[in-house]
Structure formats: C-alpha cells, structure tokens
Design a protein around this motif. Structure first.
Motif, PDB file in Angstrom:
ATOM      1  N   ASP B  84       0.887  -1.247  -0.029  1.00 47.25           N
ATOM      2  CA  ASP B  84      -0.117   0.101  -0.112  1.00 47.25           C
ATOM      3  C   ASP B  84       0.820   1.287   0.062  1.00 47.25           C
ATOM      4  O   ASP B  84       1.895   1.289   0.869  1.00 47.25           O
ATOM      5  CB  ASP B  84      -0.823   0.131   1.100  1.00 47.25           C
ATOM      6  CG  ASP B  84      -1.993  -0.878   1.153  1.00 47.25           C
ATOM      7  OD1 ASP B  84      -1.997  -1.684   0.173  1.00 47.25           O
ATOM      8  OD2 ASP B  84      -2.879  -0.960   1.940  1.00 47.25           O
ATOM      9  N   GLY B  85       0.354   2.170  -0.713  1.00 47.70           N
ATOM     10  CA  GLY B  85       1.391   3.705  -0.822  1.00 47.70           C
ATOM     11  C   GLY B  85       1.996   3.493  -2.200  1.00 47.70           C
ATOM     12  O   GLY B  85       2.438   4.578  -2.380  1.00 47.70           O
ATOM     13  N   ALA B  86       2.332   2.432  -2.890  1.00 47.83           N
ATOM     14  CA  ALA B  86       3.137   2.438  -4.008  1.00 47.83           C
ATOM     15  C   ALA B  86       2.306   3.224  -5.038  1.00 47.83           C
ATOM     16  O   ALA B  86       1.168   2.887  -5.258  1.00 47.83           O
ATOM     17  CB  ALA B  86       3.135   0.889  -4.519  1.00 47.83           C
ATOM     18  N   ILE B  87       2.987   4.039  -5.913  1.00 49.12           N
ATOM     19  CA  ILE B  87       2.547   4.752  -6.799  1.00 49.12           C
ATOM     20  C   ILE B  87       3.135   4.485  -8.105  1.00 49.12           C
ATOM     21  O   ILE B  87       4.641   4.683  -8.109  1.00 49.12           O
ATOM     22  CB  ILE B  87       2.059   6.177  -6.700  1.00 49.12           C
ATOM     23  CG1 ILE B  87       1.223   6.406  -5.205  1.00 49.12           C
ATOM     24  CG2 ILE B  87       1.227   6.726  -7.738  1.00 49.12           C
ATOM     25  CD1 ILE B  87       0.931   7.839  -5.140  1.00 49.12           C
ATOM     26  N   ILE B  88       2.782   4.172  -9.340  1.00 52.19           N
ATOM     27  CA  ILE B  88       3.520   4.346 -10.554  1.00 52.19           C
ATOM     28  C   ILE B  88       2.829   5.243 -11.669  1.00 52.19           C
ATOM     29  O   ILE B  88       1.519   5.159 -11.574  1.00 52.19           O
ATOM     30  CB  ILE B  88       3.283   2.720 -10.981  1.00 52.19           C
ATOM     31  CG1 ILE B  88       3.994   1.581 -10.053  1.00 52.19           C
ATOM     32  CG2 ILE B  88       3.857   2.522 -12.502  1.00 52.19           C
ATOM     33  CD1 ILE B  88       3.634   0.189 -10.551  1.00 52.19           C
ATOM     34  N   ALA B  89       3.712   5.978 -12.240  1.00 47.49           N
ATOM     35  CA  ALA B  89       3.342   6.872 -12.873  1.00 47.49           C
ATOM     36  C   ALA B  89       3.595   6.597 -14.536  1.00 47.49           C
ATOM     37  O   ALA B  89       4.743   6.292 -14.661  1.00 47.49           O
ATOM     38  CB  ALA B  89       3.967   8.360 -12.541  1.00 47.49           C
ATOM     39  N   ARG B  90       2.769   6.688 -15.519  1.00 43.37           N
ATOM     40  CA  ARG B  90       3.240   6.532 -16.820  1.00 43.37           C
ATOM     41  C   ARG B  90       3.119   7.849 -17.529  1.00 43.37           C
ATOM     42  O   ARG B  90       2.068   8.443 -17.791  1.00 43.37           O
ATOM     43  CB  ARG B  90       2.337   5.537 -17.326  1.00 43.37           C
ATOM     44  CG  ARG B  90       2.662   5.108 -18.796  1.00 43.37           C
ATOM     45  CD  ARG B  90       2.273   5.993 -19.902  1.00 43.37           C
ATOM     46  NE  ARG B  90       1.271   5.876 -20.225  1.00 43.37           N
ATOM     47  CZ  ARG B  90       0.477   6.982 -20.627  1.00 43.37           C
ATOM     48  NH1 ARG B  90       0.755   7.970 -20.501  1.00 43.37           N
ATOM     49  NH2 ARG B  90      -0.744   6.654 -20.901  1.00 43.37           N
ATOM     50  N   LEU B  91       4.260   8.432 -18.038  1.00 39.83           N
ATOM     51  CA  LEU B  91       4.188   9.710 -18.561  1.00 39.83           C
ATOM     52  C   LEU B  91       4.321   9.328 -20.210  1.00 39.83           C
ATOM     53  O   LEU B  91       5.238   8.339 -20.539  1.00 39.83           O
ATOM     54  CB  LEU B  91       5.283  10.814 -18.096  1.00 39.83           C
ATOM     55  CG  LEU B  91       5.434  11.286 -16.736  1.00 39.83           C
ATOM     56  CD1 LEU B  91       5.539  10.162 -15.665  1.00 39.83           C
ATOM     57  CD2 LEU B  91       6.323  12.358 -16.506  1.00 39.83           C
ATOM     58  N   ALA B  92       3.878  10.087 -20.997  1.00 39.34           N
ATOM     59  CA  ALA B  92       3.990   9.910 -22.499  1.00 39.34           C
ATOM     60  C   ALA B  92       4.028  11.208 -23.293  1.00 39.34           C
ATOM     61  O   ALA B  92       3.435  12.093 -22.852  1.00 39.34           O
ATOM     62  CB  ALA B  92       2.752   8.920 -22.868  1.00 39.34           C
ATOM     63  N   VAL B 119      -1.051  11.559 -18.725  1.00 33.04           N
ATOM     64  CA  VAL B 119      -0.112  11.110 -17.501  1.00 33.04           C
ATOM     65  C   VAL B 119      -0.959  10.133 -16.946  1.00 33.04           C
ATOM     66  O   VAL B 119      -2.339  10.563 -16.613  1.00 33.04           O
ATOM     67  CB  VAL B 119       0.303  11.998 -16.528  1.00 33.04           C
ATOM     68  CG1 VAL B 119       1.351  11.457 -15.416  1.00 33.04           C
ATOM     69  CG2 VAL B 119       1.111  13.123 -17.228  1.00 33.04           C
ATOM     70  N   GLN B 120      -0.902   8.820 -16.716  1.00 37.49           N
ATOM     71  CA  GLN B 120      -1.655   7.983 -15.913  1.00 37.49           C
ATOM     72  C   GLN B 120      -0.855   7.524 -14.682  1.00 37.49           C
ATOM     73  O   GLN B 120       0.222   7.556 -14.487  1.00 37.49           O
ATOM     74  CB  GLN B 120      -1.624   6.545 -16.792  1.00 37.49           C
ATOM     75  CG  GLN B 120      -2.439   7.053 -18.094  1.00 37.49           C
ATOM     76  CD  GLN B 120      -2.454   5.546 -18.871  1.00 37.49           C
ATOM     77  OE1 GLN B 120      -1.782   4.628 -18.583  1.00 37.49           O
ATOM     78  NE2 GLN B 120      -3.569   5.397 -19.611  1.00 37.49           N
TER      79      GLN B 120
END
Lengths: 173, 173
Positions: B84-92, B119-120
């Motif tokens: 919990d607390g992990a965040i993954i960001a996808r920039l394009a 951005v996701q």
C-alpha cells in the motif's frame, strides 16, 4: 504538517547515518573512464528524468536521459551554460518488441527496454574540462569504462549544439 | 563526512520549511479523477525511472514509467504484491523525429519526446481499491482528469498480468 516535517528530518537523518556507514560505492573501487577521469556517479539510477528517446539504425535502442539535482534545476530555470557540478546521464537499452503488450493491444505496436547497452555521462567542470566546452565525457558498459578512442569523438559530435551548452536533449515537459 | 551529514539535514530542514509554506499543489486545488478519486501526486515528475517504452500505432508515443519510493523499493526487492502506498506513474509524449539529431547521425534514426499526451497513475491501496486488485487508476491530460468511461477499462486491461500484481512494466536494469 509540522509532524510530517519532523518525521521527514528524522528519516533523512537516519538515511544520512546509513550512508555514512555504507562504502562509497562507485567512487573509490570502480575504474575511471580515460581522458576525463570520470567514475560512475553513485545513485545516478535514481536521478530525475530529463527526457526519453529512440535511436533506430545500428543503435536500435530506447534511452532515458537523467540529471542530478544541479542539472535538473538548470534545465527548469533555463540556466545556460550549465553550472559546475551538473551531471547528465544517458541510459540505453535494446529496443525489443513486447509480445505480451502486443497481445493486449491486439496488434504489433509495443517496444520496451531490453538488455542495457551502455551508460554515458556528461560532467560539467568549467576549469577541469575547459578544452571541451566545460564538459567531461564518459561511457560505461557493464560497469567498465569504454576506451579513450571512443571518448575522443564525444566533444566534436556535441559541437553543433554549442548554443545549448553542447547538450542535445531538451527537457520533456 | 559528519559535516556533510549535518549540512544535508540542514538543507532538508530548509526544504521542509519551504514545502510547509508552499501550497500543496496537486493535492487540494486540482480535480480528482473519477471512480478512484485520485489527484495528481505532487512531485511525481522527479520520481525514479522504472523503464521506458515506445507505443507505435494510434498511440504513437514515447513513454517513461516512474515510481514513488515505495514502488521503486518493491521493484528492486521483487516484492509482490506491491505494498500500500506504491504509486506508478506513466508519462507519455508524442513520438517525434529529431531533424537535429538525424543531421549528426547522418541518417533518419532519431525519435524524441514531443508534446506531452497524458499522464496515468496506478495507486496501491488494498482496502480502498479491493475490487480492482488493490489498484486505483487515473489519467490526466493537461492536468485535467479523464472521464469515468476511460477509467472503467483500466483494470480489465491489466488483468492478464495478475501474476505481476497487474503491473505491465518491468524494471529496466
């Protein structure tokens, strides 16, 4: 917020102590690249992202350009030339189709990072590297520095972008 | 080393005070994405790099996947499921040929990041998002959240990689 602030200080203090005890990996034991005497900067893999690129042709890679805090600040502030201490890292990996992703998308369109190829660094030191625009250049493959012949070509290749302090990559906003 | 350590603490303390005074950008004023109620995590642009990719076809982008400290640690330790607390960001960004680079290389081979597309984010909260594998999904374009219809498809699309806790991207070593 105040509590979060003090917890932050405590965490960083702890991290500082751990760093104190740990060997200075990358700074003492590893071999320096020729000509410019650059070693792999510790922690570079966690530096902030400047931009990404794909080189087709013989290189056939996907690449990421990262910067240390000094380089990132200079990029964001538009500071040119880059101040001493700025380091720019270029990581690259083989350009590999992803069968897994293609299945999801229902067509061949996805390319991901395969095995690493090499890592390059540009280190700004306007006095030490005065003869090459203030930049020292290095390339490492599997942690081993590349030879002098390869590094000899770096500065000449970067000359066309002298107006941007010899740095090709633009910040990806 | 001891002096460097105390300077580090002082610098971080100062940074903490500045952060205290600054508005919590991205956390209070900006709109949350629908369904999962996710706002743009402050500072995500400086998170460490997980990997890079190129999607051809209609997407036609270059992308970077970044992670917050919790996500990066889980990747490196091989921890699954992500805590919990992990965040993954996808920039394009748009996949754009670089005339400048091609001139240097002497052939058409270089593609760089153009204008940003969207951005996701994937946010891990095993209780809050229990119905979707413990992950909340969000997409922002120019800082504005995308609509619910788009987000409805996220979890289904990620289902084939349940064995990797619904995360497609592998860490680029």
């Amino acid at each position: 917020m105040r509590r979060i602030f003090f917890v932050l200080v405590a965490v960083v203090a702890l991290a500082g102590m751990v760093a104190d005890m740990a060997p200075a990996s990358g700074q003492s034991d590893e071999e320096a690249a020729p000509i410019f005497g650059i070693k792999i900067p510790p922690g570079y893999r966690d530096w902030s992202l400047i931009s990404v690129a794909h080189e087709a042709g013989d290189l056939n890679d996907l690449r990421a350009v990262l910067g240390n805090d000094i380089a990132i600040k200079a990029y964001r502030d538009g500071t040119l030339p880059f101040p001493d201490g700025a380091i720019i890292a270029r990581l690259a990996w083989r350009y590999v189709p992803s069968e897994e992703n293609n299945k999801i998308f229902g067509q061949d369109q996805s390319f991901v990072a395969g095995a690493p190829t090499n890592v390059q660094f540009m280190v700004k030191d306007s006095k030490k590297y005065a003869a090459t625009g203030g930049w020292g250049f290095a390339q490492f493959k599997d942690g081993e520095p590349d030879d002098a012949a390869m590094l000899d070509s770096c500065f000449g290749c970067h000359a066309p972008v002298e107006a941007r302090d010899f740095v090709f990559t633009r910040y990806a906003h």
